[in-house]
Design a protein around this motif. Structure first.
Motif, PDB file in Angstrom:
ATOM      1  N   LEU A  42       0.856  -1.257   0.124  1.00 19.60           N
ATOM      2  CA  LEU A  42       0.173  -0.081  -0.120  1.00 19.60           C
ATOM      3  C   LEU A  42       0.776   1.251   0.028  1.00 19.60           C
ATOM      4  N   VAL A  43       1.872   1.358   0.639  1.00 20.22           N
ATOM      5  CA  VAL A  43       2.857   2.307   0.619  1.00 20.22           C
ATOM      6  C   VAL A  43       3.517   2.392  -0.694  1.00 20.22           C
ATOM      7  N   LYS A  44       3.849   1.455  -1.124  1.00 23.68           N
ATOM      8  CA  LYS A  44       4.471   1.612  -2.809  1.00 23.68           C
ATOM      9  C   LYS A  44       3.508   2.179  -3.583  1.00 23.68           C
ATOM     10  N   LEU A  45       2.018   1.734  -3.380  1.00 21.82           N
ATOM     11  CA  LEU A  45       1.176   2.169  -4.402  1.00 21.82           C
ATOM     12  C   LEU A  45       0.800   3.762  -4.070  1.00 21.82           C
ATOM     13  N   ALA A  46       0.945   4.143  -2.860  1.00 25.11           N
ATOM     14  CA  ALA A  46       0.676   5.389  -2.547  1.00 25.11           C
ATOM     15  C   ALA A  46       1.949   6.365  -3.113  1.00 25.11           C
ATOM     16  N   VAL A  47       3.250   5.791  -3.180  1.00 27.39           N
ATOM     17  CA  VAL A  47       4.328   6.668  -3.106  1.00 27.39           C
ATOM     18  C   VAL A  47       4.446   6.696  -4.810  1.00 27.39           C
ATOM     19  N   LEU A  48       4.406   5.593  -5.400  1.00 24.48           N
ATOM     20  CA  LEU A  48       4.597   5.315  -6.956  1.00 24.48           C
ATOM     21  C   LEU A  48       3.449   5.781  -7.670  1.00 24.48           C
ATOM     22  N   LYS A  49       2.305   5.588  -7.333  1.00 24.32           N
ATOM     23  CA  LYS A  49       1.133   5.830  -8.057  1.00 24.32           C
ATOM     24  C   LYS A  49       0.848   4.378  -8.742  1.00 24.32           C
ATOM     25  N   PRO A  50      -0.541   3.808  -8.893  1.00 22.06           N
ATOM     26  CA  PRO A  50      -0.786   2.534  -9.382  1.00 22.06           C
ATOM     27  C   PRO A  50       0.172   2.468 -10.764  1.00 22.06           C
TER      28      PRO A  50
END
Length: 259
Positions: A42-50
């Motif tokens: 979830l953190v990666k999704l928030a930082v990198l964007k989907p």
């Protein structure tokens, strides 16, 4: 991250010992790792964007593993679900998380690229081996099904036995077992001395064709394609060195002409 994966692997490994199979502490630790990897995703999704996140094959793989592990949190210790096939499948799926180790292998992308290229190059050789296996299995099943049913009793068993011979496993034991077989009704050997000789010669041909020539050829093609990147790099260095030598030679030649 690597430490978390290693510890999680140790926990999963321990949980498969019978005495620790239903250990509550190990189950809670495993659940904690599932939550940890979920938060990481979830953190990666928030930082990198989907879009950026799912552009990576490893991220897509991680997402699949994390989502596939979530049902374990709710179902594994549900009394009505305990011991069902679904739980067994979830436990097996959980083991796929150990593939995360591959991410930390140096030059893994290059290795995977070479592996894919090697598989493509080997497909025709492997196809020929499969056909050869099938053909020899049918021939052998036709002649030896009644004599050695445990090896050639039906086409599927025969295919497996021929594959064993291709890998040089049992290359001597199988024909030796056939030669020793006796007819239970008469107590006499199934095969005469000449037939035993022909049998040994036949299986020797099977081993040479499939085990020595076939498998060696497949292995040679596979390894050659796997190491092609290194060969290309060496060829490039040789070409660059040759070009530098040619340039130096031209410079020396011009110097001599001017002199």
């Amino acid at each position: 991250m690597l430490t978390a994966i290693i510890v999680n692997a140790v926990v999963i490994f321990t949980m498969y010992f019978p005495q620790y199979k239903d250990n509550k502490w190990l189950w809670w630790i495993d659940c904690a790792f599932i939550i940890f990897f979920l938060v990481e995703m979830l953190v990666k999704l928030a930082v990198l964007k989907p879009k950026a996140y799912f552009s990576s094959n490893w991220n897509r793989f991680d997402c699949l593993i994390v989502l596939g592990s979530l049902p374990v949190l709710f179902l594994e210790h549900n009394e009505s679900m305990h011991g069902t096939q679904l739980i067994v499948l979830l436990r097996l799926f959980r083991l796929i998380r150990l593939v995360r180790f591959l991410r930390f292998i140096p030059n893994i992308e290059q290795v995977m690229t070479g592996l894919g290229r090697a598989l493509k190059a080997s497909v025709f050789v492997l196809g020929a081996l499969v056909f050869l296996n099938f053909m020899l299995a049918m021939i052998t099943c036709n002649f030896y099904a009644d004599i050695a049913p445990e090896y050639f009793g039906n086409p599927l068993v025969s295919i497996y036995s021929i594959f064993q011979l291709f890998t040089l496993e049992g290359w001597n034991e199988i024909p030796a077992a056939i030669a020793k077989r006796v007819d239970p009704d008469t107590g006499l050997p199934f095969l005469s001395d000449s037939a035993i000789g022909i049998t040994r010669f036949y299986f020797a041909i099977v081993v040479v064709l499939g085990g020595i020539f076939g498998m060696s050829l497949a292995n040679a093609v596979f390894v050659d394609e796997m190491t092609m990147d290194n060969n290309r790099e060496l060829e490039k260095k040789v070409d660059d060195l040759t070009e530098e030598i040619r340039s130096l030679r031209d410079m020396l030649q011009k110097g001599e002409d001017l002199g």
